[in-house]
Design a protein around this motif. Sequence first.
Motif: not given
Length: 231
Positions: A52-56, A174-191, A209-215
């Motif tokens: 998975n390439f990031h290219i700026g 398809v919509v994803a909540l990505g890996c950048m999320q505030p931690r703590g109670s914020y994350r729990s409430i948002l999810q 449930g199901d899990h996917f390893r990788g980006c």
Amino acid sequence: MKTFEEMEGYIREGHHSFLISGGLNGVGEIPYTDALLKKLGFLKRKYDLQYNFHIGFPLNFVHDFRDIADVVSFDFFSDSETMKKIYGIDRDPLQQIEVMRSLGAFSVPHITIGIDCGKITHEYKSIEILSRYFDSIVLNVFIPTFGTTYESCNPPPVDEVTAIFEYAKKLFKVVALGCMQPRGSYRSILQGELEDIVDVIVKPVNKSGDHFRGCCAFLLKQISQGVMKYV
């Protein structure tokens, strides 16, 4: 930054997908050299890897990624002023899209909600524009980072973030909540608010449930192409 030797160590441990990224140069690009891409291509063929390439934010077509990148991820701004404020560079939004579409690889746009000190600025317009060209999107949420200009800012309110996800789901397959999320109670409430809205939640608080390893971009590609059902 990892060396190729370290990368091969991860491969021996069983890892077969990698995020290829780096720092932006003065014109907003990640300067991949031909030698670097050649080495990555060799490892890809040897070990059957996925990249998975990031290219700026390249101004023009930079490389033909179709033979090396399984996915290209990119950040998007529909408001050039917001982009200039955050990154110090200026890009035409439609030019960004045309460059990404010219790369020859499956591309996944990313938007960071509240990136301007937690304020909602360009997000709705960006989602609408991107929906004309892509069927998958990753939405991240701004995290105040120590040592940066915005370290004292707060993340955007959960209800405002939820509303943006609801809007995105009306326009994207398809919509994803990505890996950048505030931690703590914020994350729990948002999810909790998003579990019946989005198709993918990265770093789930409830790990049943199901899990996917990788980006998550790899998973979005599989879902979009009908290789894997929604999770």
